[in-house]
Scaffold this motif. Sequence first.
Motif, PDB file in Angstrom:
ATOM      1  N   ALA A 118       0.825  -1.216   0.000  1.00 53.34           N
ATOM      2  CA  ALA A 118       0.000   0.000   0.000  1.00 53.34           C
ATOM      3  C   ALA A 118       0.854   1.258   0.000  1.00 53.34           C
ATOM      4  N   THR A 119       1.941   1.245   0.764  1.00 56.62           N
ATOM      5  CA  THR A 119       2.802   2.429   0.816  1.00 56.62           C
ATOM      6  C   THR A 119       3.525   2.658  -0.507  1.00 56.62           C
ATOM      7  N   ILE A 120       4.016   1.584  -1.108  1.00 54.09           N
ATOM      8  CA  ILE A 120       4.693   1.727  -2.398  1.00 54.09           C
ATOM      9  C   ILE A 120       3.725   2.228  -3.464  1.00 54.09           C
ATOM     10  N   HIS A 121       2.504   1.702  -3.480  1.00 56.15           N
ATOM     11  CA  HIS A 121       1.523   2.149  -4.467  1.00 56.15           C
ATOM     12  C   HIS A 121       1.142   3.604  -4.248  1.00 56.15           C
ATOM     13  N   ARG A 132       5.744  -9.727  -2.295  1.00 50.38           N
ATOM     14  CA  ARG A 132       5.270 -10.999  -1.744  1.00 50.38           C
ATOM     15  C   ARG A 132       6.203 -11.429  -0.618  1.00 50.38           C
ATOM     16  N   SER A 133       5.672 -12.270   0.253  1.00 51.84           N
ATOM     17  CA  SER A 133       6.427 -12.743   1.410  1.00 51.84           C
ATOM     18  C   SER A 133       7.133 -14.052   1.067  1.00 51.84           C
ATOM     19  N   VAL A 134       8.398 -14.152   1.473  1.00 48.24           N
ATOM     20  CA  VAL A 134       9.206 -15.370   1.290  1.00 48.24           C
ATOM     21  C   VAL A 134       9.829 -15.700   2.641  1.00 48.24           C
ATOM     22  N   ASN A 135       9.160 -16.625   3.384  1.00 49.83           N
ATOM     23  CA  ASN A 135       9.585 -16.956   4.745  1.00 49.83           C
ATOM     24  C   ASN A 135       9.683 -15.681   5.576  1.00 49.83           C
ATOM     25  N   ASP A 136      10.886 -15.355   6.058  1.00 52.24           N
ATOM     26  CA  ASP A 136      11.047 -14.159   6.886  1.00 52.24           C
ATOM     27  C   ASP A 136      11.533 -12.964   6.063  1.00 52.24           C
ATOM     28  N   SER A 137      11.397 -13.031   4.748  1.00 53.66           N
ATOM     29  CA  SER A 137      11.834 -11.947   3.874  1.00 53.66           C
ATOM     30  C   SER A 137      10.690 -11.543   2.958  1.00 53.66           C
ATOM     31  N   ILE A 138      10.920 -10.432   2.236  1.00 55.30           N
ATOM     32  CA  ILE A 138       9.962 -10.007   1.225  1.00 55.30           C
ATOM     33  C   ILE A 138      10.705  -9.840  -0.092  1.00 55.30           C
ATOM     34  N   ALA A 139      10.011 -10.107  -1.178  1.00 55.77           N
ATOM     35  CA  ALA A 139      10.589  -9.996  -2.516  1.00 55.77           C
ATOM     36  C   ALA A 139       9.864  -8.905  -3.282  1.00 55.77           C
ATOM     37  N   LEU A 140      10.651  -8.003  -3.875  1.00 59.96           N
ATOM     38  CA  LEU A 140      10.121  -6.927  -4.707  1.00 59.96           C
ATOM     39  C   LEU A 140      10.469  -7.239  -6.154  1.00 59.96           C
ATOM     40  N   SER A 141       9.492  -7.189  -7.026  1.00 64.93           N
ATOM     41  CA  SER A 141       9.703  -7.503  -8.430  1.00 64.93           C
ATOM     42  C   SER A 141       8.977  -6.484  -9.297  1.00 64.93           C
ATOM     43  N   GLY A 142       9.401  -6.429 -10.568  1.00 57.46           N
ATOM     44  CA  GLY A 142       8.769  -5.520 -11.513  1.00 57.46           C
ATOM     45  C   GLY A 142       9.795  -4.844 -12.392  1.00 57.46           C
ATOM     46  N   VAL A 143       9.321  -4.174 -13.434  1.00 55.33           N
ATOM     47  CA  VAL A 143      10.168  -3.418 -14.353  1.00 55.33           C
ATOM     48  C   VAL A 143       9.866  -1.944 -14.146  1.00 55.33           C
ATOM     49  N   LEU A 144      10.855  -1.200 -13.642  1.00 55.00           N
ATOM     50  CA  LEU A 144      10.661   0.205 -13.288  1.00 55.00           C
ATOM     51  C   LEU A 144      11.302   1.106 -14.334  1.00 55.00           C
ATOM     52  N   SER A 145      10.959   2.376 -14.247  1.00 56.87           N
ATOM     53  CA  SER A 145      11.385   3.319 -15.278  1.00 56.87           C
ATOM     54  C   SER A 145      12.797   3.831 -15.076  1.00 56.87           C
ATOM     55  N   ILE A 150      13.762   2.474  -8.259  1.00 58.83           N
ATOM     56  CA  ILE A 150      14.147   1.259  -7.537  1.00 58.83           C
ATOM     57  C   ILE A 150      14.703   1.610  -6.166  1.00 58.83           C
ATOM     58  N   SER A 151      15.539   2.616  -6.109  1.00 59.06           N
ATOM     59  CA  SER A 151      16.093   3.036  -4.823  1.00 59.06           C
ATOM     60  C   SER A 151      15.002   3.517  -3.881  1.00 59.06           C
ATOM     61  N   GLN A 152      14.013   4.209  -4.413  1.00 61.24           N
ATOM     62  CA  GLN A 152      12.910   4.691  -3.572  1.00 61.24           C
ATOM     63  C   GLN A 152      12.070   3.532  -3.057  1.00 61.24           C
ATOM     64  N   ALA A 153      11.811   2.525  -3.890  1.00 59.21           N
ATOM     65  CA  ALA A 153      11.048   1.356  -3.446  1.00 59.21           C
ATOM     66  C   ALA A 153      11.794   0.587  -2.367  1.00 59.21           C
ATOM     67  N   LEU A 154      13.105   0.461  -2.505  1.00 57.20           N
ATOM     68  CA  LEU A 154      13.888  -0.228  -1.484  1.00 57.20           C
ATOM     69  C   LEU A 154      13.895   0.544  -0.172  1.00 57.20           C
ATOM     70  N   ASP A 155      13.940   1.867  -0.243  1.00 61.81           N
ATOM     71  CA  ASP A 155      13.893   2.679   0.978  1.00 61.81           C
ATOM     72  C   ASP A 155      12.567   2.496   1.708  1.00 61.81           C
ATOM     73  N   ILE A 156      11.476   2.385   0.963  1.00 67.56           N
ATOM     74  CA  ILE A 156      10.166   2.168   1.593  1.00 67.56           C
ATOM     75  C   ILE A 156      10.130   0.807   2.280  1.00 67.56           C
ATOM     76  N   ALA A 157      10.657  -0.220   1.613  1.00 64.96           N
ATOM     77  CA  ALA A 157      10.647  -1.563   2.206  1.00 64.96           C
ATOM     78  C   ALA A 157      11.511  -1.634   3.453  1.00 64.96           C
ATOM     79  N   ARG A 158      12.585  -0.860   3.518  1.00 66.45           N
ATOM     80  CA  ARG A 158      13.453  -0.892   4.697  1.00 66.45           C
ATOM     81  C   ARG A 158      12.776  -0.311   5.918  1.00 66.45           C
ATOM     82  N   ARG A 159      11.704   0.436   5.748  1.00 66.52           N
ATOM     83  CA  ARG A 159      10.971   0.950   6.903  1.00 66.52           C
ATOM     84  C   ARG A 159      10.141  -0.153   7.585  1.00 66.52           C
ATOM     85  N   PHE A 160       9.941  -1.264   6.885  1.00 65.24           N
ATOM     86  CA  PHE A 160       9.137  -2.355   7.432  1.00 65.24           C
ATOM     87  C   PHE A 160       9.982  -3.555   7.837  1.00 65.24           C
TER      88      PHE A 160
END
Length: 464
Positions: A118-121, A132-145, A150-160
Amino acid sequence: MVRSFIFGIVAGVLAILPLAEGAAQQSRVTVTPQPGVQATQSLTLPLNKSQVLRVSQAVSKIAVSNPEIADAVVLTDRSFYLIGKGIGTTNISVYGTESQLLAVIDVVVGVDVAGVKATIHELLPTETIGVRSVNDSIALSGVLSSPAKISQALDIARRFIDKDKIINDMRIKGTQQVMLQVKVAEMSRNVSKALGFKPLVAPKNGNLSSTGFKLSTLDAVDLTRFALIAGQVVSGNFIISEAIDALETKGAVKILAEPNLVAMSGDTASFLVGGEFPIPVAQNIGGGGVPTITIEFKPFGVSLAFTPTVIDGDLINLVVAPEVSELDLTNAVKLSDTVIPAISTRRAKTTIELRDGQSFAVAGLLRSDFTDQIRGIPFLADIPVLGTLFRSPQYQRSETELVIIVTPKLVQPAPEGTLVAPTDSFVPPSDTEFFIMGRTENPDSGMAPLKGGGLIGKYGHIIR
């Protein structure tokens, strides 16, 4: 008597053993898993969040296999909620009022995938990113512009979740190869003037070794470079000669290099146009031994190292480090019979951001040297007016300006067969053209062939 007593004891023990074995068989318990009233269910629970569950029958007991991962809190006899306490998996057994098993729930506690998504969207509405969740990790996928997204999406995920538990499967669309066009231009101008007076006093008969004396000249007269004026004055038994040499030189040197280099976004590419010169280096040997001499090579010439990073679309972050160096024999060091030249270097390093096809210049690398010198014969050079004949003044001035122009461009590989090399159109001369006409190549050299046939223009460097 003793044998009869022992025999009786043994017979009694043998008589008791079957009874003991039968008692053990009667005390065995058969354990049969109790089938659940409801089928086993699966539940994914975000970490540090809760979810309310409702049961169709009254509940008397809830058993959690691992309370460190999840915990259950009863609300009513038909509802309770689960709390995710730690990342992992566990199961929960729900029992009815008569201790019958109502349900078994497999609980998977993981990262708050829904919150990350929700935050990334919300912050990146134009990008399509899968979470998606992978055991105790999360996986981010997609083709970005762009890499910035990509750096911004990773920064958002690091908050969680911790950054070591983020699987980055995101890619960048578009061109990510950068060609750097560099033009290195250097102009060097120098002016020098010298006016030398070289007196000579000798006996009239010219026999200097026996009867005369000689004043050594300041430096030799070079007739190929100097204008020479010589005169003689006879005074008694001596001849006084005076040689005047003058020199004025003007020179200009142009150095131009236009290298092109291609690198992937985020990688560093470098090149060197020049050479390497050897330097002897002494290697120490322990135990009082004599040091050995090894050779190391130092590079010089025109070098460039750059690191391009495509930030967003055609915006390029560029770290460029150009360098121009040349051998300097004026400041050379002489060891025994070995002359080690110095290096005159002009170096720059900068970080800028610019669009595809834009240029920037590194200028202002100016150098201005001025040297003047007066050499003369002691005491005689200090005589007013006449002292001019016994001293040689000279001065030298040089100015150097270096300009570096850099243009980055986003490029893509060319299809096979579309690139032409200068050697592809070279035609060697025939014997007649070489020996009689004095041509080093055929007149058709440099004609670029067309795909549909025919020739068009000449290209490449032509020296006449």
